[in-house]
Design a protein around this motif. Structure first.
Motif, PDB file in Angstrom:
ATOM      1  N   GLN A 206       4.294 -39.074 -33.692  1.00  0.00           N
ATOM      2  CA  GLN A 206       4.342 -40.364 -34.040  1.00  0.00           C
ATOM      3  C   GLN A 206       5.221 -41.033 -32.949  1.00  0.00           C
ATOM      4  O   GLN A 206       6.046 -40.489 -32.205  1.00  0.00           O
ATOM      5  CB  GLN A 206       5.041 -40.673 -35.236  1.00  0.00           C
ATOM      6  CG  GLN A 206       6.359 -39.906 -35.641  1.00  0.00           C
ATOM      7  CD  GLN A 206       6.900 -40.313 -36.815  1.00  0.00           C
ATOM      8  OE1 GLN A 206       6.427 -41.023 -37.791  1.00  0.00           O
ATOM      9  NE2 GLN A 206       8.095 -39.989 -37.212  1.00  0.00           N
ATOM     10  N   CYS A 207       5.072 -42.704 -33.027  1.00  0.00           N
ATOM     11  CA  CYS A 207       5.886 -43.282 -32.023  1.00  0.00           C
ATOM     12  C   CYS A 207       5.875 -44.681 -32.913  1.00  0.00           C
ATOM     13  O   CYS A 207       5.479 -44.823 -33.905  1.00  0.00           O
ATOM     14  CB  CYS A 207       5.133 -43.575 -30.677  1.00  0.00           C
ATOM     15  SG  CYS A 207       3.327 -44.239 -30.812  1.00  0.00           S
ATOM     16  N   GLU A 208       6.622 -45.564 -32.292  1.00  0.00           N
ATOM     17  CA  GLU A 208       7.116 -46.961 -32.593  1.00  0.00           C
ATOM     18  C   GLU A 208       6.565 -47.990 -31.512  1.00  0.00           C
ATOM     19  O   GLU A 208       6.777 -47.702 -30.472  1.00  0.00           O
ATOM     20  CB  GLU A 208       8.698 -47.231 -32.777  1.00  0.00           C
ATOM     21  CG  GLU A 208       8.843 -48.626 -33.410  1.00  0.00           C
ATOM     22  CD  GLU A 208      10.382 -48.900 -33.199  1.00  0.00           C
ATOM     23  OE1 GLU A 208      10.476 -49.706 -34.055  1.00  0.00           O
ATOM     24  OE2 GLU A 208      11.014 -48.276 -32.521  1.00  0.00           O
ATOM     25  N   PHE A 209       5.776 -48.751 -32.028  1.00  0.00           N
ATOM     26  CA  PHE A 209       5.313 -50.003 -31.268  1.00  0.00           C
ATOM     27  C   PHE A 209       6.340 -51.078 -31.676  1.00  0.00           C
ATOM     28  O   PHE A 209       6.155 -51.397 -32.855  1.00  0.00           O
ATOM     29  CB  PHE A 209       3.908 -50.134 -31.566  1.00  0.00           C
ATOM     30  CG  PHE A 209       3.263 -51.493 -30.856  1.00  0.00           C
ATOM     31  CD1 PHE A 209       3.348 -51.860 -29.579  1.00  0.00           C
ATOM     32  CD2 PHE A 209       2.967 -52.519 -31.747  1.00  0.00           C
ATOM     33  CE1 PHE A 209       2.996 -53.078 -28.941  1.00  0.00           C
ATOM     34  CE2 PHE A 209       2.644 -54.011 -31.437  1.00  0.00           C
ATOM     35  CZ  PHE A 209       2.519 -53.955 -29.746  1.00  0.00           C
ATOM     36  N   ARG A 210       6.732 -51.876 -30.710  1.00  0.00           N
ATOM     37  CA  ARG A 210       7.409 -53.024 -31.058  1.00  0.00           C
ATOM     38  C   ARG A 210       7.074 -54.041 -29.885  1.00  0.00           C
ATOM     39  O   ARG A 210       7.113 -53.619 -28.662  1.00  0.00           O
ATOM     40  CB  ARG A 210       8.931 -52.795 -31.158  1.00  0.00           C
ATOM     41  CG  ARG A 210       9.767 -52.023 -29.985  1.00  0.00           C
ATOM     42  CD  ARG A 210      11.391 -51.933 -30.271  1.00  0.00           C
ATOM     43  NE  ARG A 210      11.905 -51.630 -28.930  1.00  0.00           N
ATOM     44  CZ  ARG A 210      13.345 -51.794 -29.099  1.00  0.00           C
ATOM     45  NH1 ARG A 210      13.890 -52.025 -30.550  1.00  0.00           N
ATOM     46  NH2 ARG A 210      14.202 -51.506 -28.319  1.00  0.00           N
TER      47      ARG A 210
END
Length: 286
Positions: A206-210
């Motif tokens: 998983q990753c975070e898009f910001r």
């Protein structure tokens, strides 16, 4: 976090909080994506394919700066990369610094497309993928967390300052794409980050898009007054759509492999049935 939320400016790496405070208009969004950072950034960083998934920007073109032969740097396999991320940013995106990206934005389903030409400012990665060909020649300086916080590799292979990219735990990767326009009446600077996270026990990578954008200039006041609410919604749509497309790209190879495996099992079963039938006929004849 399956739905997007806004970003508190104070949580952004320096000097962005200061830039936000002095900006006329600030937009942001963030979301958790159940896919690898490399795969998600690959989807994000190819505007030519936005028509496949981006409801806010259903059309886009890239007017590329001159490339040398073999410098395109695209990967077409759609794979997820290693669990630790760290794929070279040059292999994940067609974009290069200096490219012009022309976005055709749709603010609502009934409106016509609004053309917005932008210039790619930076395509960066932290930490360094390697110190081999195409990497910066500057010796990286480790910060107290073990990250390489002072230099990075860009898509053009030049060393640049990355002090404004917030360090992640050792071994994690952040990919960043920046573009903007520098008009006298309206200037805009957009930052999009994909940050590798610890694997989820149930869903794996998983990753975070910001993402955040600041606007300045006389026209920024008008944009804020007329379009603040709708642009905030469209930013969240962008994040939501990116999540959906990354999940789709992640799942499709597995579905194809499963279907292929099922076909092979079916073929094997048919062959076994034919073989049993042949043996049965032979025994009956005997």
């Amino acid at each position: 976090m399956s739905e997007p939320t806004t970003l508190d400016p104070s949580t952004l790496p320096a000097p962005h909080p200061t830039r936000v405070q002095s900006a006329v208009f600030y937009l942001s969004s963030r979301i958790i994506v159940p896919a690898s950072a490399a795969l998600t950034f690959r989807v994000l960083a190819d505007p030519r394919k936005y028509s496949d998934w981006n409801t806010f920007i259903p059309q886009a073109e890239v007017n590329a700066v001159q490339r040398s032969t073999g410098e395109v740097g695209e990967k077409q396999d759609g794979g997820e990369g290693t669990s630790s991320g760290g794929e070279d940013v040059k292999e994940l995106t067609y974009l290069r610094e200096g490219d012009e990206v022309v976005l055709h934005a749709r603010l609502d389903p009934k409106s016509s497309l609004k053309k917005s030409p932008l210039r790619v400012k930076r395509v960066t990665q932290l930490p360094l993928p390697s110190l081999g060909t195409g990497s910066t020649s500057n010796k990286p300086n480790d910060d107290d967390t073990g990250n390489l916080a002072s230099t990075t590799v860009t898509a053009t292979g030049q060393g640049v300052d990355t002090s404004d990219i917030e360090p992640l735990p050792e071994g994690r990767t952040t990919y960043r794409l920046e573009w903007g326009s520098d008009g006298r009446m309206l200037s805009a600077h957009r930052v999009m980050e994909v940050r590798e996270l610890e694997d989820d026990p149930d869903n794996g990578q998983q990753c975070e898009f910001r993402t955040w954008e600041v606007m300045n200039g006389p026209l920024a006041y008008l944009v804020k007054k007329l379009y603040s609410k709708v642009l905030t919604e469209r930013f969240h749509d962008w994040a939501r759509d990116l999540r959906g497309q990354a999940v789709k790209v992640r799942v499709e190879p597995r579905v194809a492999a499963s279907e292929q495996s099922g076909e092979q099992r079916g073929q094997g079963s048919n062959e076994e049935q034919r073989e049993e039938s042949t043996n049965s006929d032979g025994q009956a004849g005997a």
